[in-house]
Write an enzyme that holds these catalytic residues in place. Sequence first.
Site, PDB file in Angstrom:
ATOM      1  NE  ARG A 226      18.852  18.652 -34.618  1.00 50.50           N
ATOM      2  CZ  ARG A 226      18.905  17.769 -35.598  1.00 50.50           C
ATOM      3  NH1 ARG A 226      17.825  17.494 -36.286  1.00 50.50           N
ATOM      4  NH2 ARG A 226      20.027  17.163 -35.901  1.00 50.50           N
TER       5      ARG A 226
ATOM      6  CE  LYS B  13      20.798  10.684 -40.948  1.00 51.70           C
ATOM      7  NZ  LYS B  13      19.714  10.284 -41.838  1.00 51.70           N
TER       8      LYS B  13
ATOM      9  CD  GLU C 299      17.168  11.006 -46.598  1.00 49.87           C
ATOM     10  OE1 GLU C 299      17.017  12.010 -45.875  1.00 49.87           O
ATOM     11  OE2 GLU C 299      17.395  11.060 -47.817  1.00 49.87           O
TER      12      GLU C 299
HETATM   13  P1  ATP Z   1      20.479  14.987 -39.530  1.00 50.04           P
HETATM   14  O1  ATP Z   1      19.812  16.272 -39.162  1.00 50.04           O
HETATM   15  O2  ATP Z   1      21.600  14.573 -38.665  1.00 50.04           O
HETATM   16  O3  ATP Z   1      20.842  14.895 -40.979  1.00 50.04           O
HETATM   17  P2  ATP Z   1      17.967  13.736 -39.916  1.00 50.04           P
HETATM   18  O4  ATP Z   1      16.946  14.342 -39.055  1.00 50.04           O
HETATM   19  O5  ATP Z   1      17.958  14.145 -41.332  1.00 50.04           O
HETATM   20  O6  ATP Z   1      19.379  13.876 -39.260  1.00 50.04           O
HETATM   21  P3  ATP Z   1      16.691  11.225 -40.121  1.00 50.04           P
HETATM   22  O7  ATP Z   1      17.261   9.975 -40.645  1.00 50.04           O
HETATM   23  O8  ATP Z   1      15.641  11.896 -40.895  1.00 50.04           O
HETATM   24  O9  ATP Z   1      17.909  12.171 -39.869  1.00 50.04           O
HETATM   25  O10 ATP Z   1      16.214  11.039 -38.621  1.00 50.04           O
HETATM   26  C1  ATP Z   1      15.439   9.979 -38.172  1.00 50.04           C
HETATM   27  C2  ATP Z   1      14.735  10.391 -36.913  1.00 50.04           C
HETATM   28  O11 ATP Z   1      15.689  10.769 -35.926  1.00 50.04           O
HETATM   29  C3  ATP Z   1      13.832  11.568 -37.140  1.00 50.04           C
HETATM   30  O12 ATP Z   1      12.597  11.316 -36.515  1.00 50.04           O
HETATM   31  C4  ATP Z   1      14.542  12.709 -36.489  1.00 50.04           C
HETATM   32  O13 ATP Z   1      13.642  13.655 -36.000  1.00 50.04           O
HETATM   33  C5  ATP Z   1      15.334  12.027 -35.381  1.00 50.04           C
HETATM   34  N1  ATP Z   1      16.520  12.790 -35.070  1.00 50.04           N
HETATM   35  C6  ATP Z   1      17.492  13.161 -35.920  1.00 50.04           C
HETATM   36  N2  ATP Z   1      18.422  13.925 -35.296  1.00 50.04           N
HETATM   37  C7  ATP Z   1      18.026  14.017 -34.007  1.00 50.04           C
HETATM   38  C8  ATP Z   1      18.549  14.677 -32.856  1.00 50.04           C
HETATM   39  N3  ATP Z   1      19.690  15.384 -32.907  1.00 50.04           N
HETATM   40  N4  ATP Z   1      17.879  14.567 -31.694  1.00 50.04           N
HETATM   41  C9  ATP Z   1      16.749  13.843 -31.628  1.00 50.04           C
HETATM   42  N5  ATP Z   1      16.198  13.212 -32.674  1.00 50.04           N
HETATM   43  C10 ATP Z   1      16.818  13.292 -33.854  1.00 50.04           C
HETATM   44 MG    MG Z   2      15.360  13.970 -41.642  1.00 46.06          MG
END
Ligand code: ATP
Ligand code: MG
Length: 558
Positions: A260, A270, A34
């Site tokens: 994760r 984020k 995102e």
């Molecule tokens: P955050 O939890 O930091 O706000 P998010 O999951 O909302 O991150 P996205 O932009 O939706 O961020 O993530 C893009 C991809 O990265 C998704 O497929 C998500 O599952 C993966 N991702 C995000 N954080 C992690 C993590 N800590 N470890 C592994 N994969 C991750």
């Molecule tokens: Mg997300």
Amino acid sequence: MSDHAPVQHFIRTIIDNDLASGKHSTVVTRFPPEPNGYLHIGHAKSICLNFGLALDYGGICNLRFDDTNPEKETLEYAEAIMEDVRWLGFQWAGEVRWASDYFPQLYEYAEELIRKGLAYVDDLSPEQMREYRGTLTEPGRDSPWRGRGVEENLDLFRRMRAGEFADGSRTLRAKIDMASPNINLRDPVLYRIKRAHHIRTGDAWLIYPMYDYTHCISDALEGITHSLCTLEFEDHRPLYDWVLDNISIGCHPQQIEFSRLEMHYTVTSKRKLSQLVAEGRVAGWDDPRMPTIHGMRRRGYTAEGIREFARRIGISKSENIVDLSVLEACIREDLEAKAPRVMAVIRPLKVVLTNFQAGVTASRAAGFHPNHPEFGSREVPIHSEIWIERDDFTETPPAGWQRLTPGGEVRLRYSYVIRCDEVIRNEEGEVAELRCSIDHDTLGRNPQGRKVKGVIHWVSALHALPAEVRLYDRLFTDPEPDGHKNRDFLDFLNPHSLEVVQGWVEPCVRDAPPETRYQFERLGYFCTDRHDHRPGDRLVFNRTVSLKDSWAKGPTGP
Ligand code: ATP
Ligand code: MG
């Protein structure tokens, strides 16, 4: 890419089976960020997984922006994300995709669900909806609007789109099961009304699809074979499948969840990272202390090192909190082989070489890397005044001390053995300068009749260039800054995470462009700053990582 062999994991096993059984003939993955912030090390894990699988299996990986929350998303974030993926060494297939490109199809599929009696327009307010939803232990209750007929639903949904209703006054919901033990299946919202300017579609849409609804359809439209996401989406998988089972789309990717990445001494959320930026706790998203890909890059981490880290930590379903030292070790190993070695003094103490003699005292050439003669060599100039590291001298040497001490000898790296003859103090009584004499018989050979074990780094005061050196340390003092019930993660910010010193470096680095990496001998790996370093003019180095893990014995500060 010359990376190490892939490590087998359960997702690779699933893919191997799917290819062997003929379920799929190729692998199509996607990375779906995102654009609401910069990517962090956790995202790097997901990037390496998705793009790495596509590379290993000769398939493809798409980059798709999940842009369904217009208020939080910006093009700046999207551009930073594209830059990060490329910098990490990956290339997405074809054009970048945007979930918003599918808004028309998503809308059509929503009408299909309405026509099938599988979606309805609800007039409950958000608060009422929460009340009706039930809890983990109690079933929810049907909304009074759940029984609306198809025609009425179609009419209302079209009018939602046309802008006839206020934001938040109505939603489109899937009609699944308000008593389901899985709350995600209790008639989840598919569309909401929101008058917000969207980075791609501008003001064309007044209704926006929800993530869960958008994601599975986007995957299917792109022919994704394996849709990989983190474990918190496990409970959403039944909804992912429900949507695809109930629309005529002809493709049903398999969602697979993995754990994760969490890291000690940092935060990977984020929201929290953006708080650090917004409150000015760090200098920006690319502050070298940030666990963002931009931050790690600016600090001097290498893409190869980060990819190796992702390989080493592996993929599984068990929760894993990885120590920062694992990442640092990968970076260190990569830089060990790659970074040319030079000398720099970051906490200088002046040494006067009393018997320096122009024309007699000679400089030597030194190679930039002991294992890489092809890196070339340079002259290491010497003169009558040199800088050594303050730490390399003491008047009260502990047992086993091999560096400089009054009356003692030490070798200057790539140069002579010197003896400390005199200690000069300033008015405060502090050591201000040392007077040393050169043993002129020791250039490139051992002194006669005695052993000098210690070797220290140094630079010629006449030739060295001034440099700003930024010494970074962990951003947090606690291994799990966001793991304390009654304490805010900001309480654990390390007040000593940045120290700026004025040092001296060998003249051979004068014209190094930004993002050039060096080993400063005995000090660590350093990288010229992407933004503030100006070749030939203002030298600014960031400490990437020390030579050894100085935190192994526990936090000590800088
Ligand atoms: P955050 O939890 O930091 O706000 P998010 O999951 O909302 O991150 P996205 O932009 O939706 O961020 O993530 C893009 C991809 O990265 C998704 O497929 C998500 O599952 C993966 N991702 C995000 N954080 C992690 C993590 N800590 N470890 C592994 N994969 C991750
Ligand atoms: Mg997300």
